[in-house]
Design an enzyme around this catalytic site. Sequence first.
Site, mmCIF file in Angstrom:
data_model
loop_
_atom_site.group_PDB
_atom_site.id
_atom_site.type_symbol
_atom_site.label_atom_id
_atom_site.label_comp_id
_atom_site.label_asym_id
_atom_site.label_seq_id
_atom_site.Cartn_x
_atom_site.Cartn_y
_atom_site.Cartn_z
ATOM 1 N N TYR A 64 22.058 -82.538 51.379
ATOM 2 C CA TYR A 64 21.489 -81.192 51.443
ATOM 3 C C TYR A 64 20.077 -81.174 50.886
ATOM 4 C CZ TYR A 64 22.242 -80.468 46.425
ATOM 5 O OH TYR A 64 22.190 -80.563 45.059
ATOM 6 N N CYS A 65 19.357 -80.110 51.242
ATOM 7 C CA CYS A 65 18.026 -79.838 50.699
ATOM 8 C C CYS A 65 17.957 -78.332 50.446
ATOM 9 C CB CYS A 65 16.936 -80.325 51.649
ATOM 10 S SG CYS A 65 16.916 -79.480 53.238
ATOM 11 N N ARG A 66 16.765 -77.757 50.523
ATOM 12 C CA ARG A 66 16.631 -76.323 50.276
ATOM 13 C C ARG A 66 17.180 -75.496 51.435
ATOM 14 N NH1 ARG A 66 13.246 -72.083 51.168
ATOM 15 N NH2 ARG A 66 11.938 -73.326 52.524
ATOM 16 N N GLY A 68 17.944 -77.085 54.821
ATOM 17 C CA GLY A 68 18.643 -77.889 55.818
ATOM 18 C C GLY A 68 17.750 -78.752 56.692
ATOM 19 N N ILE A 93 20.823 -75.489 50.317
ATOM 20 C CA ILE A 93 21.311 -74.842 49.095
ATOM 21 C C ILE A 93 21.021 -73.331 49.109
ATOM 22 C CG2 ILE A 93 19.310 -75.176 47.596
ATOM 23 C CD1 ILE A 93 21.423 -76.153 45.429
#
Length: 104
Positions: A64-66, A68, A93
Amino acid sequence: MNLTQEDWIIQLEKDENAVILDVRTEDEYNDGIIASAINIDIHQGAAFVAEMEALDKNKNYFVYCRSGARSAKACEIMNELGIENAFNLTGGILAWNGEVVSPE
């Protein structure tokens, strides 16, 4: 592979071979993570690729990242490096409804 949050959680919870990867920057990581996540910043270029190459290719990675986008790119890179099971959290996230914890 892109997964909705619901599918990502279902697969993660039943997977004894799972590793959670956070591909955001260190500052973003320090703001809060999904529990047990390991931080490998995709913006590190060659260092990121080197860390991906060192990962156990037999594990299943939940990435995951901020939002996607970076994690989707990370999953593509992982697939190119022979890591078949890389699952992107669609929405990142920001869309995460689960617990966010401080890194240890």
